[in-house]
Design a protein around this motif. Sequence first.
Motif, PDB file in Angstrom:
ATOM      1  N   LEU A 205       0.827  -1.202   0.000  1.00  0.00           N
ATOM      2  CA  LEU A 205       0.000   0.000   0.000  1.00  0.00           C
ATOM      3  C   LEU A 205       0.864   1.256   0.000  1.00  0.00           C
ATOM      4  CD1 LEU A 205      -2.778   1.340   0.172  1.00  0.00           C
ATOM      5  CD2 LEU A 205      -2.649   1.086   2.666  1.00  0.00           C
ATOM      6  N   ALA A 206       1.949   1.233   0.778  1.00  0.00           N
ATOM      7  CA  ALA A 206       2.837   2.395   0.847  1.00  0.00           C
ATOM      8  C   ALA A 206       3.457   2.684  -0.515  1.00  0.00           C
ATOM      9  CB  ALA A 206       3.930   2.153   1.883  1.00  0.00           C
ATOM     10  N   GLY A 207       3.857   1.630  -1.229  1.00  0.00           N
ATOM     11  CA  GLY A 207       4.440   1.820  -2.545  1.00  0.00           C
ATOM     12  C   GLY A 207       3.470   2.484  -3.502  1.00  0.00           C
ATOM     13  N   LEU A 208       2.220   2.054  -3.460  1.00  0.00           N
ATOM     14  CA  LEU A 208       1.202   2.639  -4.329  1.00  0.00           C
ATOM     15  C   LEU A 208       0.914   4.093  -3.957  1.00  0.00           C
ATOM     16  CD1 LEU A 208      -1.301  -0.366  -4.502  1.00  0.00           C
ATOM     17  CD2 LEU A 208       0.268   0.386  -6.307  1.00  0.00           C
ATOM     18  N   LEU A 209       0.737   4.356  -2.657  1.00  0.00           N
ATOM     19  CA  LEU A 209       0.384   5.710  -2.208  1.00  0.00           C
ATOM     20  C   LEU A 209       1.531   6.691  -2.434  1.00  0.00           C
ATOM     21  CD1 LEU A 209      -1.554   4.964   1.103  1.00  0.00           C
ATOM     22  CD2 LEU A 209      -2.499   5.672  -1.101  1.00  0.00           C
ATOM     23  N   TRP A 210       2.759   6.330  -2.022  1.00  0.00           N
ATOM     24  CA  TRP A 210       3.881   7.243  -2.199  1.00  0.00           C
ATOM     25  C   TRP A 210       4.278   7.365  -3.666  1.00  0.00           C
ATOM     26  CZ3 TRP A 210       6.239   4.857   2.761  1.00  0.00           C
ATOM     27  CH2 TRP A 210       5.800   5.598   3.876  1.00  0.00           C
ATOM     28  N   GLY A 211       4.014   6.314  -4.446  1.00  0.00           N
ATOM     29  CA  GLY A 211       4.250   6.416  -5.878  1.00  0.00           C
ATOM     30  C   GLY A 211       3.290   7.396  -6.520  1.00  0.00           C
ATOM     31  N   ALA A 212       2.013   7.296  -6.157  1.00  0.00           N
ATOM     32  CA  ALA A 212       1.015   8.231  -6.679  1.00  0.00           C
ATOM     33  C   ALA A 212       1.296   9.655  -6.213  1.00  0.00           C
ATOM     34  CB  ALA A 212      -0.386   7.797  -6.243  1.00  0.00           C
ATOM     35  N   LEU A 213       1.756   9.797  -4.962  1.00  0.00           N
ATOM     36  CA  LEU A 213       2.072  11.121  -4.428  1.00  0.00           C
ATOM     37  C   LEU A 213       3.253  11.743  -5.175  1.00  0.00           C
ATOM     38  CD1 LEU A 213       1.382  13.222  -2.263  1.00  0.00           C
ATOM     39  CD2 LEU A 213       2.975  12.042  -0.723  1.00  0.00           C
ATOM     40  N   ALA A 214       4.266  10.935  -5.472  1.00  0.00           N
ATOM     41  CA  ALA A 214       5.420  11.433  -6.227  1.00  0.00           C
ATOM     42  C   ALA A 214       4.995  11.885  -7.617  1.00  0.00           C
ATOM     43  CB  ALA A 214       6.493  10.353  -6.329  1.00  0.00           C
ATOM     44  N   TRP A 215       4.073  11.151  -8.230  1.00  0.00           N
ATOM     45  CA  TRP A 215       3.584  11.536  -9.559  1.00  0.00           C
ATOM     46  C   TRP A 215       2.756  12.817  -9.481  1.00  0.00           C
ATOM     47  CZ3 TRP A 215      -1.653  11.743 -10.981  1.00  0.00           C
ATOM     48  CH2 TRP A 215      -1.881  12.077 -12.313  1.00  0.00           C
ATOM     49  N   ARG A 216       1.874  12.912  -8.483  1.00  0.00           N
ATOM     50  CA  ARG A 216       0.991  14.076  -8.369  1.00  0.00           C
ATOM     51  C   ARG A 216       1.765  15.347  -8.058  1.00  0.00           C
ATOM     52  NH1 ARG A 216      -0.789  18.225  -7.793  1.00  0.00           N
ATOM     53  NH2 ARG A 216      -2.903  18.938  -7.253  1.00  0.00           N
ATOM     54  N   THR A 217       2.753  15.257  -7.178  1.00  0.00           N
ATOM     55  CA  THR A 217       3.505  16.447  -6.785  1.00  0.00           C
ATOM     56  C   THR A 217       4.716  16.690  -7.678  1.00  0.00           C
ATOM     57  OG1 THR A 217       4.872  15.197  -5.212  1.00  0.00           O
ATOM     58  CG2 THR A 217       2.811  16.156  -4.379  1.00  0.00           C
ATOM     59  N   GLN A 218       5.061  15.691  -8.520  1.00  0.00           N
ATOM     60  CA  GLN A 218       6.257  15.787  -9.366  1.00  0.00           C
ATOM     61  C   GLN A 218       7.505  16.030  -8.522  1.00  0.00           C
ATOM     62  OE1 GLN A 218       6.225  15.311 -13.027  1.00  0.00           O
ATOM     63  NE2 GLN A 218       4.438  14.346 -12.090  1.00  0.00           N
ATOM     64  N   SER A 219       7.516  15.443  -7.332  1.00  0.00           N
ATOM     65  CA  SER A 219       8.626  15.631  -6.402  1.00  0.00           C
ATOM     66  C   SER A 219       8.663  14.463  -5.422  1.00  0.00           C
ATOM     67  CB  SER A 219       8.461  16.944  -5.640  1.00  0.00           C
ATOM     68  OG  SER A 219       9.425  17.054  -4.605  1.00  0.00           O
ATOM     69  N   LEU A 220       9.844  14.229  -4.852  1.00  0.00           N
ATOM     70  CA  LEU A 220      10.004  13.169  -3.852  1.00  0.00           C
ATOM     71  C   LEU A 220       9.891  13.688  -2.426  1.00  0.00           C
ATOM     72  CD1 LEU A 220      13.092  11.375  -5.451  1.00  0.00           C
ATOM     73  CD2 LEU A 220      10.702  10.663  -5.602  1.00  0.00           C
ATOM     74  N   LEU A 221       9.776  14.994  -2.263  1.00  0.00           N
ATOM     75  CA  LEU A 221       9.855  15.591  -0.930  1.00  0.00           C
ATOM     76  C   LEU A 221       8.792  15.061   0.030  1.00  0.00           C
ATOM     77  CD1 LEU A 221      10.740  19.334  -1.619  1.00  0.00           C
ATOM     78  CD2 LEU A 221      12.190  17.561  -0.616  1.00  0.00           C
ATOM     79  N   ALA A 222       7.537  15.002  -0.409  1.00  0.00           N
ATOM     80  CA  ALA A 222       6.465  14.554   0.487  1.00  0.00           C
ATOM     81  C   ALA A 222       6.672  13.106   0.906  1.00  0.00           C
ATOM     82  CB  ALA A 222       5.105  14.717  -0.194  1.00  0.00           C
ATOM     83  N   GLY A 223       7.058  12.254  -0.046  1.00  0.00           N
ATOM     84  CA  GLY A 223       7.296  10.848   0.279  1.00  0.00           C
ATOM     85  C   GLY A 223       8.458  10.673   1.238  1.00  0.00           C
ATOM     86  N   ILE A 224       9.529  11.454   1.028  1.00  0.00           N
ATOM     87  CA  ILE A 224      10.689  11.375   1.932  1.00  0.00           C
ATOM     88  C   ILE A 224      10.280  11.768   3.342  1.00  0.00           C
ATOM     89  CG2 ILE A 224      12.929  12.397   2.483  1.00  0.00           C
ATOM     90  CD1 ILE A 224      13.372  12.706  -0.559  1.00  0.00           C
ATOM     91  N   PHE A 225       9.554  12.896   3.461  1.00  0.00           N
ATOM     92  CA  PHE A 225       9.149  13.354   4.794  1.00  0.00           C
ATOM     93  C   PHE A 225       8.232  12.352   5.477  1.00  0.00           C
ATOM     94  CE2 PHE A 225       5.811  15.376   7.353  1.00  0.00           C
ATOM     95  CZ  PHE A 225       6.592  15.823   8.410  1.00  0.00           C
ATOM     96  N   GLN A 226       7.222  11.865   4.769  1.00  0.00           N
ATOM     97  CA  GLN A 226       6.270  10.939   5.378  1.00  0.00           C
ATOM     98  C   GLN A 226       6.928   9.614   5.744  1.00  0.00           C
ATOM     99  OE1 GLN A 226       2.645  10.591   3.070  1.00  0.00           O
ATOM    100  NE2 GLN A 226       2.544  12.787   2.723  1.00  0.00           N
ATOM    101  N   HIS A 227       7.804   9.115   4.890  1.00  0.00           N
ATOM    102  CA  HIS A 227       8.495   7.859   5.188  1.00  0.00           C
ATOM    103  C   HIS A 227       9.418   8.034   6.384  1.00  0.00           C
ATOM    104  CE1 HIS A 227      10.108   4.017   2.996  1.00  0.00           C
ATOM    105  NE2 HIS A 227       9.781   3.793   4.251  1.00  0.00           N
TER     106      HIS A 227
END
Length: 242
Positions: A205-227
Motif C-alpha cells: 500500500l505504501a508503494g502505491l500511495l507514495w508512488g502516486a504522491l510522487a507523480w501528483r507532486t512531481q517531487s520526492l519531498l512529500a514521500g521522503i518526509f512521510q516515510h
Amino acid sequence: MASNRRAIHLVREMFTGVDRRATIVLLTSSICLVLWHFLGNYDAWLTRLSAIAIFADEARRLAAFALLASTVLLLGIIPLVVVKFILRDPLSEYGVRLGSLRFAAICSLLAAPLIVYIGYSSAQSPEFQTVYPINPLARNSSEALLWHLVGQCFWYASWEFHFRGFLQQGMAKSFSVPLGIGVQTLASTLAHFGRPEAEVFASILAGLLWGALAWRTQSLLAGIFQHWLLGASLDYFIGRHF
C-alpha cells in the motif's frame, strides 16, 4: 547461426533501441538491490568490523555508519549517477525538485497524525522491537537516537529516490505511469522481505500511495518526509520503551 544473430540483435536492441532506458534502469536497480541485500545489514557489518576495531563500541558505531553509507551509495548515489551521466536525463524529471509544494505540505500535514499513530502502535509489537531501530545504538541514549534520526533523513531520501524516482520515472518515461508505479511497488515490497510480516504487507500500500504522491507532486519531498516520519516515530517510541 541465425538464432545466434537474433540473440545478438536482441541484446543490441536492449541497449540502443527504444527500450534502452528501461533496460539500464532495471539492470542498475537489480544490481544495486542485490548488493544492498548483502551490505545493508547491521549485524553483517558488525561481524566484519569487530575484527579490526579495538573497542566494541567503536565496532558498533562503524557498523552503523557503514550500514547508512552503503544504503546511500547503492540506493541513492549510483542510480543518480546513472541518470545524470548515462541516461543523460535531468534529475528534476526523477523527482529531485520542489514540485507542488502546497499540495505536498497539505497531504503531509493531514497524514502526519495517522503516521505517528502507526509508528506508536507498531512500536508496541515485540516483532518490531527486535528489528528496530536498525542501528541498535539508538536505544542507548537520546543523543544517539537524535544522530540516528538525522542519518535516517539520508536513508529515506536514498530509498525514495531509488524506488519512486529512479525506478518509477524510468519506467514511466519508457512506458506509462501506472506501470512505473507497479514496478517500483513490486521492487520496494521485495526489498522489505525479512522485516515484520505486517510491514511487508503494508509496504504494498505504501508503494502505491507514495508512488502516486510522487507523480501528483512531481517531487520526492512529500514521500521522503512521510516515510522518515513513520520510521522516526517507530524508532522514537521503541527507544522510549527500552
